[in-house]
Design a protein around this motif. Structure first.
Motif, PDB file in Angstrom:
ATOM      1  N   ARG A 497      42.286  11.488  29.827  1.00 51.05           N
ATOM      2  CA  ARG A 497      42.336  11.201  31.080  1.00 51.05           C
ATOM      3  C   ARG A 497      42.769  11.407  32.291  1.00 51.05           C
ATOM      4  NH1 ARG A 497      37.595   9.659  28.828  1.00 51.05           N
ATOM      5  NH2 ARG A 497      37.143   8.294  30.295  1.00 51.05           N
ATOM      6  N   HIS A 498      40.937  11.302  33.456  1.00 43.34           N
ATOM      7  CA  HIS A 498      41.524  11.819  34.486  1.00 43.34           C
ATOM      8  C   HIS A 498      41.302  10.158  35.867  1.00 43.34           C
ATOM      9  CE1 HIS A 498      42.727  14.775  32.027  1.00 43.34           C
ATOM     10  NE2 HIS A 498      41.906  15.429  31.941  1.00 43.34           N
ATOM     11  N   PHE A 499      41.757  10.579  37.038  1.00 43.59           N
ATOM     12  CA  PHE A 499      41.868   9.485  37.393  1.00 43.59           C
ATOM     13  C   PHE A 499      41.989  10.319  38.957  1.00 43.59           C
ATOM     14  CE2 PHE A 499      43.160   7.342  33.854  1.00 43.59           C
ATOM     15  CZ  PHE A 499      41.780   7.138  33.588  1.00 43.59           C
ATOM     16  N   TYR A 500      41.126   9.664  39.866  1.00 42.42           N
ATOM     17  CA  TYR A 500      41.328   9.779  41.377  1.00 42.42           C
ATOM     18  C   TYR A 500      41.736   8.044  42.283  1.00 42.42           C
ATOM     19  CZ  TYR A 500      39.238  10.953  46.170  1.00 42.42           C
ATOM     20  OH  TYR A 500      39.264  10.700  47.719  1.00 42.42           O
ATOM     21  N   SER A 501      42.023   8.836  43.260  1.00 44.93           N
ATOM     22  CA  SER A 501      41.885   7.244  44.042  1.00 44.93           C
ATOM     23  C   SER A 501      42.419   7.885  45.223  1.00 44.93           C
ATOM     24  CB  SER A 501      43.441   6.339  43.362  1.00 44.93           C
ATOM     25  OG  SER A 501      44.412   7.127  43.499  1.00 44.93           O
ATOM     26  N   THR A 502      41.932   7.469  46.435  1.00 46.55           N
ATOM     27  CA  THR A 502      42.283   7.849  47.465  1.00 46.55           C
ATOM     28  C   THR A 502      44.070   7.012  48.457  1.00 46.55           C
ATOM     29  OG1 THR A 502      41.337   5.172  48.440  1.00 46.55           O
ATOM     30  CG2 THR A 502      39.578   7.010  48.575  1.00 46.55           C
ATOM     31  N   TRP A 503      44.260   7.415  49.398  1.00 47.59           N
ATOM     32  CA  TRP A 503      45.598   7.719  49.985  1.00 47.59           C
ATOM     33  C   TRP A 503      45.656   6.082  49.736  1.00 47.59           C
ATOM     34  CZ3 TRP A 503      50.197   9.776  49.481  1.00 47.59           C
ATOM     35  CH2 TRP A 503      50.964   9.987  50.399  1.00 47.59           C
ATOM     36  N   GLY A 504      44.498   5.928  51.141  1.00 43.79           N
ATOM     37  CA  GLY A 504      44.998   4.731  51.521  1.00 43.79           C
ATOM     38  C   GLY A 504      44.056   3.162  50.454  1.00 43.79           C
ATOM     39  N   ASP A 505      43.984   3.485  49.142  1.00 43.50           N
ATOM     40  CA  ASP A 505      44.065   2.745  48.386  1.00 43.50           C
ATOM     41  C   ASP A 505      44.325   2.954  46.963  1.00 43.50           C
ATOM     42  OD1 ASP A 505      42.947   0.733  46.617  1.00 43.50           O
ATOM     43  OD2 ASP A 505      40.899   0.175  46.524  1.00 43.50           O
ATOM     44  N   ARG A 506      45.361   3.859  46.963  1.00 42.39           N
ATOM     45  CA  ARG A 506      45.898   4.459  45.772  1.00 42.39           C
ATOM     46  C   ARG A 506      46.008   3.645  44.722  1.00 42.39           C
ATOM     47  NH1 ARG A 506      50.329   4.679  48.798  1.00 42.39           N
ATOM     48  NH2 ARG A 506      50.200   6.467  49.547  1.00 42.39           N
ATOM     49  N   TYR A 507      45.385   2.534  44.159  1.00 45.12           N
ATOM     50  CA  TYR A 507      45.999   1.919  42.837  1.00 45.12           C
ATOM     51  C   TYR A 507      44.495   1.387  42.232  1.00 45.12           C
ATOM     52  CZ  TYR A 507      50.538   1.904  43.857  1.00 45.12           C
ATOM     53  OH  TYR A 507      51.793   2.370  44.185  1.00 45.12           O
ATOM     54  N   ASN A 508      43.464   1.898  42.777  1.00 46.26           N
ATOM     55  CA  ASN A 508      41.783   1.569  42.502  1.00 46.26           C
ATOM     56  C   ASN A 508      41.741   2.543  41.946  1.00 46.26           C
ATOM     57  OD1 ASN A 508      39.384   0.513  42.455  1.00 46.26           O
ATOM     58  ND2 ASN A 508      38.474   0.766  44.747  1.00 46.26           N
ATOM     59  N   PHE A 509      41.542   2.832  40.862  1.00 48.18           N
ATOM     60  CA  PHE A 509      41.262   4.073  40.131  1.00 48.18           C
ATOM     61  C   PHE A 509      40.038   4.476  39.769  1.00 48.18           C
ATOM     62  CE2 PHE A 509      45.669   3.373  38.732  1.00 48.18           C
ATOM     63  CZ  PHE A 509      46.666   3.813  40.009  1.00 48.18           C
ATOM     64  N   ILE A 510      39.142   5.935  39.676  1.00 46.93           N
ATOM     65  CA  ILE A 510      38.156   5.864  39.414  1.00 46.93           C
ATOM     66  C   ILE A 510      38.049   7.018  38.406  1.00 46.93           C
ATOM     67  CG2 ILE A 510      35.579   6.838  40.424  1.00 46.93           C
ATOM     68  CD1 ILE A 510      36.938   6.052  43.357  1.00 46.93           C
ATOM     69  N   ASP A 511      37.999   6.972  37.182  1.00 42.78           N
ATOM     70  CA  ASP A 511      37.719   7.575  36.371  1.00 42.78           C
ATOM     71  C   ASP A 511      36.685   8.774  36.814  1.00 42.78           C
ATOM     72  OD1 ASP A 511      37.510   9.559  34.372  1.00 42.78           O
ATOM     73  OD2 ASP A 511      38.187   7.415  32.801  1.00 42.78           O
ATOM     74  N   VAL A 512      37.461  10.070  36.532  1.00 43.28           N
ATOM     75  CA  VAL A 512      36.490  11.015  36.767  1.00 43.28           C
ATOM     76  C   VAL A 512      36.427  12.243  35.826  1.00 43.28           C
ATOM     77  CG1 VAL A 512      36.468  11.499  39.543  1.00 43.28           C
ATOM     78  CG2 VAL A 512      38.247  12.395  38.096  1.00 43.28           C
ATOM     79  N   THR A 513      36.918  11.996  34.376  1.00 40.24           N
ATOM     80  CA  THR A 513      37.019  12.679  33.615  1.00 40.24           C
ATOM     81  C   THR A 513      35.278  13.445  32.567  1.00 40.24           C
ATOM     82  OG1 THR A 513      38.789  10.874  32.591  1.00 40.24           O
ATOM     83  CG2 THR A 513      37.903  12.137  30.830  1.00 40.24           C
ATOM     84  N   ASP A 514      34.671  12.404  32.604  1.00 35.69           N
ATOM     85  CA  ASP A 514      33.838  13.555  32.677  1.00 35.69           C
ATOM     86  C   ASP A 514      32.945  14.433  33.710  1.00 35.69           C
ATOM     87  OD1 ASP A 514      33.465  12.375  30.302  1.00 35.69           O
ATOM     88  OD2 ASP A 514      31.826  10.029  30.738  1.00 35.69           O
ATOM     89  N   GLU A 515      33.322  14.140  35.187  1.00 36.04           N
ATOM     90  CA  GLU A 515      32.819  14.956  36.040  1.00 36.04           C
ATOM     91  C   GLU A 515      33.808  16.403  35.954  1.00 36.04           C
ATOM     92  OE1 GLU A 515      32.061  13.793  39.916  1.00 36.04           O
ATOM     93  OE2 GLU A 515      32.730  11.314  39.402  1.00 36.04           O
ATOM     94  N   LEU A 516      35.231  16.182  35.601  1.00 38.72           N
ATOM     95  CA  LEU A 516      35.856  17.564  35.116  1.00 38.72           C
ATOM     96  C   LEU A 516      35.047  18.021  34.012  1.00 38.72           C
ATOM     97  CD1 LEU A 516      39.219  16.074  36.123  1.00 38.72           C
ATOM     98  CD2 LEU A 516      38.045  17.949  37.791  1.00 38.72           C
ATOM     99  N   THR A 517      35.016  17.236  32.855  1.00 34.40           N
ATOM    100  CA  THR A 517      34.415  18.275  31.486  1.00 34.40           C
ATOM    101  C   THR A 517      33.292  18.684  32.083  1.00 34.40           C
ATOM    102  OG1 THR A 517      35.690  16.574  30.053  1.00 34.40           O
ATOM    103  CG2 THR A 517      33.510  17.346  28.966  1.00 34.40           C
ATOM    104  N   ASN A 518      32.072  18.035  32.756  1.00 28.91           N
ATOM    105  CA  ASN A 518      30.787  18.833  32.942  1.00 28.91           C
ATOM    106  C   ASN A 518      31.001  19.614  34.002  1.00 28.91           C
ATOM    107  OD1 ASN A 518      29.970  17.105  31.701  1.00 28.91           O
ATOM    108  ND2 ASN A 518      29.719  15.530  33.022  1.00 28.91           N
ATOM    109  N   ALA A 519      31.752  19.915  34.915  1.00 23.08           N
ATOM    110  CA  ALA A 519      32.106  21.066  36.474  1.00 23.08           C
ATOM    111  C   ALA A 519      32.278  22.111  35.308  1.00 23.08           C
ATOM    112  CB  ALA A 519      33.555  20.599  36.372  1.00 23.08           C
ATOM    113  N   PHE A 520      33.973  22.538  33.696  1.00 20.71           N
ATOM    114  CA  PHE A 520      33.833  22.963  33.278  1.00 20.71           C
ATOM    115  C   PHE A 520      33.034  24.090  32.739  1.00 20.71           C
ATOM    116  CE2 PHE A 520      36.742  24.844  30.217  1.00 20.71           C
ATOM    117  CZ  PHE A 520      37.329  25.972  30.076  1.00 20.71           C
ATOM    118  N   MET A 521      32.249  22.987  32.042  1.00 22.51           N
ATOM    119  CA  MET A 521      31.425  23.286  30.735  1.00 22.51           C
ATOM    120  C   MET A 521      29.948  24.164  31.494  1.00 22.51           C
ATOM    121  SD  MET A 521      32.788  22.724  27.966  1.00 22.51           S
ATOM    122  CE  MET A 521      31.375  23.420  27.352  1.00 22.51           C
ATOM    123  N   ASN A 522      30.158  23.640  32.867  1.00 22.80           N
ATOM    124  CA  ASN A 522      28.504  24.624  34.357  1.00 22.80           C
ATOM    125  C   ASN A 522      29.922  24.537  35.212  1.00 22.80           C
ATOM    126  OD1 ASN A 522      26.340  25.165  35.034  1.00 22.80           O
ATOM    127  ND2 ASN A 522      25.609  23.028  35.405  1.00 22.80           N
TER     128      ASN A 522
END
Length: 537
Positions: A497-522
């Motif tokens: 799994r892969h998580f984005y978070s901002t520098w100002g709120d680093r422990y607020n994890f946003i799961d971007v796994t599907d976005e990365l998978t779609n980007a690689f496939m398309n």
């Protein structure tokens, strides 16, 4: 009987010392979780002695010791506040075209104006000094209270699953435990990112790794996009979700604690390993508690750079003395020496876990492709993405130059490591995250996720049996595979799994796994732009 002149001199010394201490104490109290109190005390001592020397000299020219104290303190204040004065000019749009020399002259003008004001406009230097002394003393007391509160605070939360993993049952293989090298090349991009976004084909380096026996996971993504989060997860073999809800602020302390006392090192210690670590220039990843720790600095370079970045020295760029060039040369020397030292290590005694975080090809950009040093056009700072004042085109150009040279250095290091064949080896050559030419540290929408998440992930096993690896393996699973293979554990692999978070709120994890998978496939969607399109953005 007390000497009134002596008492006046002692009272006058208070302000120059306080003014020299406070500019170091304030950054320290704002970053206590990652900076050393010993380093702060050393810097404050050096600053205080310098300030007292200026005070003694000023006393020869001033009407009274009170005036000398006020003048000295103002000189020291402007010296340490230079960057803030320049920033004020920027806010009102008046510093365009000033350059380093103009900025320097501006601060010197403020300094001279203040000294003249103190001399001719302040009627009672003694009374004014008393007021300022009280203010400075109050500020010191508040800062000291913050330090005491920090050291008396409860320990950072731990990863329950990591602590459980640290006690997993292990057994020794017939061939003995391998030497394990974990070498992090900070910000090293995946090859498809380099091709599509940087118009650079890194296949020659990747092919050389394969020829040396490495398995290269060409679809690997980082689990997190910040070094502290990424390495905390990798070294503890798990995700950080379980502590995120228990952290009340944005402090780096929890992840620094997880890196310094991690599950993987604990397992290796039980197996009789010797840990070898190196100075990185980034305090969070410096395992100074290692059995062997190699450093070329008396104090934290990150702390020293933080202090220097606000001072007048930051804009001194003369041919005979250029602070930024000196910092860049020192950074380049650290990278070179670390890679050379790793290659020179001999196989003897206990099995070794070699941990090295190399701040390259991540900014600051110091190397040209041939290893000569770049001209430094801006301040020396370990920043990236939107925190770095550099346009995309220039970032990519300098990044590739630095990457080409680090490739040469890494190849030389690996050749030296692989010459030693007495003991099995595991080499993990991995980046913590990708580069940041299109990273917005505070916005997922404005960040090119594929660039920041796509990483170099290459693994060497002495027996060349890579059947337990797969193309999209992420860092959180790497040491699980190694433990299963060489320590006879039976750890289940986690879902990548892969998580984005901002520098100002680093422990607020946003799961971007599907976005990365779609980007690689398309590849036609924004996450994988062509190099022409990316230059236009």
């Amino acid at each position: 009987m007390q000497d009134p002149d002596r008492n006046a001199t002692i009272n006058a010394c208070i302000l120059p010392v306080c003014t020299a201490i406070i500019p170091i104490l304030l950054p320290y109290t704002g970053n206590m979780e990652q900076l050393s109190l010993t380093d702060a005390l050393l810097l404050m001592t050096a600053s205080s002695l310098t300030s007292l020397l200026i005070f003694i000299v000023a006393g020869r020219f001033c009407k009274s010791m009170a005036e000398a104290a006020l003048s000295t303190s103002f000189i020291v204040f402007v010296f340490f506040s230079h960057r803030h004065f320049v920033g004020m000019l920027s806010m009102i749009g008046q510093n365009k075209g000033l350059g380093a020399t103009g900025n320097l002259l501006f601060s010197l003008l403020i300094m001279a104006t203040g000294i003249l004001y103190i001399r001719y406009r302040i009627k009672s230097h003694q009374d004014f000094l008393k007021v300022i002394n009280v203010m400075a003393t109050v500020l010191l007391i508040i800062s000291t209270g913050k330090i005491a509160a920090f050291y008396l605070s409860p320990p950072y939360p731990r990863l329950v699953e990591a602590d459980a993993l640290a006690s997993v049952e292990i057994s020794k293989p017939e061939a003995g435990f391998p030497d394990i090298y974990f070498i992090i090349l900070d910000g090293y991009a995946r090859n498809d990112t380099l091709k599509s976004l940087y118009n650079f084909d890194n296949s020659s380096f990747i092919n050389e790794l394969v020829n040396q026996g490495f398995y290269v996971a060409t679809k690997s993504n980082a689990n997190y996009i910040q070094t502290n989060l990424s390495l905390a997860g990798t070294l503890n073999l798990c995700y950080l979700d379980s502590i995120a809800s228990r952290i009340n602020d944005n402090s780096l302390g929890p992840t620094m604690s997880l890196i310094s006392t991690n599950a993987f090192s604990a397992i290796l210690k039980r197996a009789g390993y010797e840990t070898v670590a190196f100075e990185s220039g980034y305090d969070i990843t410096e395992l100074q508690q290692a059995d062997r720790y190699y450093s070329q600095s008396m104090i934290s370079q990150q702390f020293l750079n933080l202090i220097l970045s606000t001072t007048i020295l930051n804009d001194i760029k003369f041919q005979i003395f250029n602070t930024t060039s000196i910092q860049a040369e020192r950074h380049a020397r650290l990278i070179r020496n670390t890679l050379i030292k790793i290659g020179e290590m001999k196989v003897k005694g206990a099995p070794k876990f070699v941990f090295a975080h190399i701040l390259c090809p991540h900014p600051p950009f110091v190397f040209n492709s041939d290893g000569t040093l770049m001209d430094q056009e801006q301040s020396f700072e370990i920043r990236d993405g939107s925190h770095l004042s550099m346009d995309n085109a220039k970032y990519r150009l300098n990044y590739i130059k630095q990457l080409e040279y680090i490739n040469i250095m890494v190849n030389n290091m690996l050749s030296d490591i692989l010459k030693e064949s007495e003991r099995p080896k595991v080499i993990v050559l991995q980046s913590d995250h990708g580069p940041g030419s299109e990273l917005d540290s505070e916005s997922k929408q404005n960040t090119l996720l594929s660039e920041r998440f796509g990483i170099l992930n290459a693994i060497y096993f002495s027996d060349k049996n890579h059947s337990s690896l797969y193309q999209s393996i992420s860092p959180v699973n790497m040491f699980r595979v190694i433990l299963n293979k060489y320590f006879a554990t039976n750890l289940a692999l986690l879902e990548d799994r892969h998580f984005y978070s901002t520098w100002g709120d680093r422990y607020n994890f946003i799961d971007v796994t599907d976005e990365l998978t779609n980007a690689f496939m398309n590849p036609s969607i924004k996450s994988y732009p062509t190099s022409d399109a990316s230059e236009e953005e």
